[in-house]
Design an enzyme around this catalytic site. Structure first.
Site, PDB file in Angstrom:
ATOM      1  N   GLY A 313       0.821  -1.198   0.000  1.00 13.54           N
ATOM      2  CA  GLY A 313       0.000   0.000   0.000  1.00 13.54           C
ATOM      3  C   GLY A 313       0.851   1.242   0.000  1.00 13.54           C
ATOM      4  O   GLY A 313       2.087   1.175  -0.048  1.00 13.54           O
ATOM      5  N   GLY A 314       0.199   2.387   0.068  1.00 19.68           N
ATOM      6  CA  GLY A 314       0.930   3.643   0.046  1.00 19.68           C
ATOM      7  C   GLY A 314       1.771   3.867   1.279  1.00 19.68           C
ATOM      8  O   GLY A 314       2.731   4.633   1.248  1.00 19.68           O
ATOM      9  N   LYS A 332       0.311  -5.056   8.774  1.00 18.24           N
ATOM     10  CA  LYS A 332       0.666  -3.918   7.932  1.00 18.24           C
ATOM     11  C   LYS A 332       1.879  -3.223   8.552  1.00 18.24           C
ATOM     12  O   LYS A 332       1.790  -2.637   9.642  1.00 18.24           O
ATOM     13  CB  LYS A 332      -0.518  -2.959   7.832  1.00 18.24           C
ATOM     14  CG  LYS A 332      -0.266  -1.730   6.984  1.00 18.24           C
ATOM     15  CD  LYS A 332      -1.547  -0.895   6.958  1.00 18.24           C
ATOM     16  CE  LYS A 332      -1.357   0.380   6.171  1.00 18.24           C
ATOM     17  NZ  LYS A 332      -2.589   1.190   6.160  1.00 18.24           N
ATOM     18  N   ASP A 431     -10.166   7.413   0.838  1.00 18.83           N
ATOM     19  CA  ASP A 431      -9.362   6.537  -0.030  1.00 18.83           C
ATOM     20  C   ASP A 431     -10.135   5.271  -0.383  1.00 18.83           C
ATOM     21  O   ASP A 431      -9.605   4.157  -0.317  1.00 18.83           O
ATOM     22  CB  ASP A 431      -8.034   6.188   0.645  1.00 18.83           C
ATOM     23  CG  ASP A 431      -6.961   5.795  -0.386  1.00 18.83           C
ATOM     24  OD1 ASP A 431      -7.148   6.100  -1.581  1.00 18.83           O
ATOM     25  OD2 ASP A 431      -5.943   5.194  -0.005  1.00 18.83           O
TER      26      ASP A 431
END
Length: 613
Positions: A313-314, A332, A431
């Site tokens: 992911g970003g 994450k 998002d």
């Protein structure tokens, strides 16, 4: 200088020292519940400034009791932590909860359990289940509905808001969730932690010697008789008032200069240390007790040294892991470049306020030096993205089928509607895209990745933003260009519409490799077909039912991506359209079809949209 910085942080995070010493002295119930002060007050303290939550220690040796709402239920008060976390452990109320499993649901029990709301002075947070209390207007209650909780003579309770029913949301404490649980009444508990934290404004008021007041629902900082609110200066009305003389002697200007110097020095010389302490204080004060902290060594162990990567992911990579009890998780790991912890705290703050079947659950975290990770429930089917895009075969037929796509789109809409209206505060995601929609083993969708989310008051219709946020292709026009309107929950609706368009088309909205120029921008191409009442030409349509579902998704998506935010439906209306018949849907006006900036930038009112004709 380092000592001064630590002292300032200590004052900012240690709220129990706030009190009115003259009228509201600190008091103790026992060795565990000791030295209580504002926002807690003794039953004998009748001054309104003494506190919000009344504590009764008089019935010794019985446990102390606490009243969280004026005239409300008296809970058994077990303990209080220095961070402001109150532990409720009410055996009598727990017995009443057990009766809910065999008898009709009892309105009084739900009312007693409901925690207090936050105020301009105090923020309240607990792990809650949101129930929707609806008037009984249906002949038959759908007891086999997965969102049905229970009913009595007056009300039916659901875990989602049903359209067409007169419902109100209530929040009640529940046990910590398991990774794939669907909340129900068996999870209710009268043993729960309740976090009580002062707002930022109240803490700042205290640091300048003031007292916090809730003035008709608005925050007010009273700095005493020496402060002139109209002129904004200290005054000395009494010649013998030593406090006033001291404040006058020091001078407001000198105090401001001193604060500026201290904060500037702290910023220059101790920024990294402050960032770490801010996150640590945040974790102590805002993260629910059931969200467990892990060391980085534990994170490496549970992920087998980050062996299996699930995605990128970003803000970092996501890895598959396993807890000691065998439970699978998604870990994450955040990029080191985000050293100040802003995205870490932003995501935890947003998701820890949620409890919904269509929102991913946070199970743990790691904060150790520069190492930061978030541990979520594992979603076996990964992200929605891989089921609707295939770079190697753009003409690939849907894996999921139109019935599943309709069900998934409805679940995402319910999750967004909950974020916008079902929480104590409104959460704007900013998002929404296929990559951030995860699917469990039953293809139930869950919204994830709250790194760009913004938390705001439910009464706020327009929110302020210093810079645009989101992913190119899904950002609403007003987010990167203020001349199109104010940023609000309708900005999430636009992102949802762009994603829904891609779900229906089975391709990205902008396809630069398309042979026909008119097919480059999918919403433009599909709108022309609707206008001319032509076949939609979408893949995977095998029946009239599929055809109706595809048409419905397309029409709803076009309503959601209207350029003017006021022309877009709210998520509640989106749910109504998805649950209704396609014949009842009108084709929306043609939206401006745009190519937004390649990356978020500072909003510029002079920017324009480019219509693709």
């Amino acid at each position: 200088m380092a000592t001064v910085a630590v002292l300032i942080l200590h004052v900012f995070t240690h709220f129990l020292v706030l009190s009115s010493a003259e009228n509201c002295p600190a008091f103790s119930c026992n060795k565990v519940i000791d030295k209580l002060s504002f926002p807690f007050k003794n039953k004998t303290q009748n001054f309104p400034e003494c506190g919000y939550y009344t504590v009764d220690c008089s019935d010794r040796p019985a446990p102390p009791k606490i009243q969280l709402k004026e005239g409300g239920y008296w809970f058994q008060f077990k303990s209080i932590a220095q961070s402001g976390t109150v532990l409720i452990n009410d055996s009598k109320l727990q017995e009443r909860i057990k009766n809910l499993e065999t008898n009709d649901c009892h309105d009084d029990i739900f009312s007693d359990l409901s925690p207090p709301s936050s105020s301009p002075i105090v923020n309240i947070s607990a792990h809650n289940l949101t129930l929707f209390r609806c008037n009984n207007t249906l002949d038959n209650t759908p007891s086999d509905d997965p969102y049905y909780a229970c009913r009595n003579e007056n009300y039916t309770y659901y875990t989602v808001s049903y359209d067409g029913l007169d419902c109100s949301a209530i929040h009640i404490p529940i046990l910590p969730p398991s990774p794939s649980s669907v909340y129900n009444l068996s999870a209710l508990t009268a043993k729960f932690p309740l976090q009580v934290q002062f707002t930022k404004e109240c803490t700042q008021c205290y640091t300048i010697g003031g007292k916090c007041f809730d003035y008709y629902g608005k925050f007010k900082c009273d700095r005493g008789e020496c402060w002139d609110d109209e002129k904004g200066v200290y005054k000395c009305e009494k010649a013998g008032d030593q406090i006033c003389r001291l404040k006058l002697g020091l001078g407001v200007a000198a105090g401001v200069v001193a604060l500026v110097v201290v904060y500037y020095c702290c910023y220059v010389w101790e920024k990294k240390r402050q960032d770490r302490q801010n996150v640590e204080a945040f974790l102590r004060n805002y993260v629910p007790l059931q969200v467990k902290g892990y060391s980085y060594l534990n994170v490496k162990k549970m992920t087998n040294s980050f062996k299996e990567k699930l995605g990128q992911g970003g803000y970092g990579g996501v890895y598959k892991g396993k807890l000691n009890d065998g439970c699978l998780v998604a870990v994450k790991v955040l990029n080191r470049s985000k050293g100040n912890g802003e995205e870490f705290m932003n995501e935890v703050a947003a998701i820890s306020r949620t409890s919904h079947v269509n929102i991913v659950s946070l199970l743990g975290f790691c904060f150790e030096g520069s190492k930061r990770a978030l541990i979520y429930e594992f979603m076996p089917n990964g992200s929605l993205e891989k089921f609707i895009f295939d770079a190697n075969n753009p003409q690939k037929v849907h894996h999921l089928g139109w019935e599943a796509l309709e069900r998934i789109s409805l679940g995402i809409a319910r999750g967004l509607e909950y974020l916008h209206r079902g929480c104590n505060t409104r959460i704007l995601h900013f998002d929404i895209k296929p990559h951030n929609i995860l699917l469990d083993e039953n293809f139930l969708p869950k919204i994830s990745d709250f790194g760009l989310a913004k938390i705001c008051d439910r009464k706020e219709s327009i929110v302020s933003m210093l810079y645009a946020r989101g992913t190119a292709g899904y950002i609403a026009p007003e987010v990167f260009c203020r001349s199109f309107g104010g940023v609000s929950h309708k900005s999430d609706v636009y992102s949802y519409g762009m994603m829904l368009s891609e779900m229906a088309g089975g391709r990205r909205n902008i396809n630069v490799e398309a042979e026909n120029t008119s097919e480059i921008y999918f919403p433009h191409w599909i709108y022309k077909r609707l206008e001319l009442d032509e076949e939609l030409g979408l893949h995977g349509i095998k029946s009239e039912e599929d055809k109706a579902r595809a048409r419905k998704l397309i029409i709803v998506s076009l309503w959601c991506i209207q350029t003017d935010p006021s022309n877009r439906p709210a998520m509640k209306e989106v749910i109504e359209m998805l649950e209704g018949s396609v014949e009842s849907l009108k084709i929306p006006p043609k939206p401006y079809l745009s190519s937004p900036a390649k990356s978020p930038a500072v909003a510029d009112s002079s920017c324009t949209l480019v219509s693709i004709q």
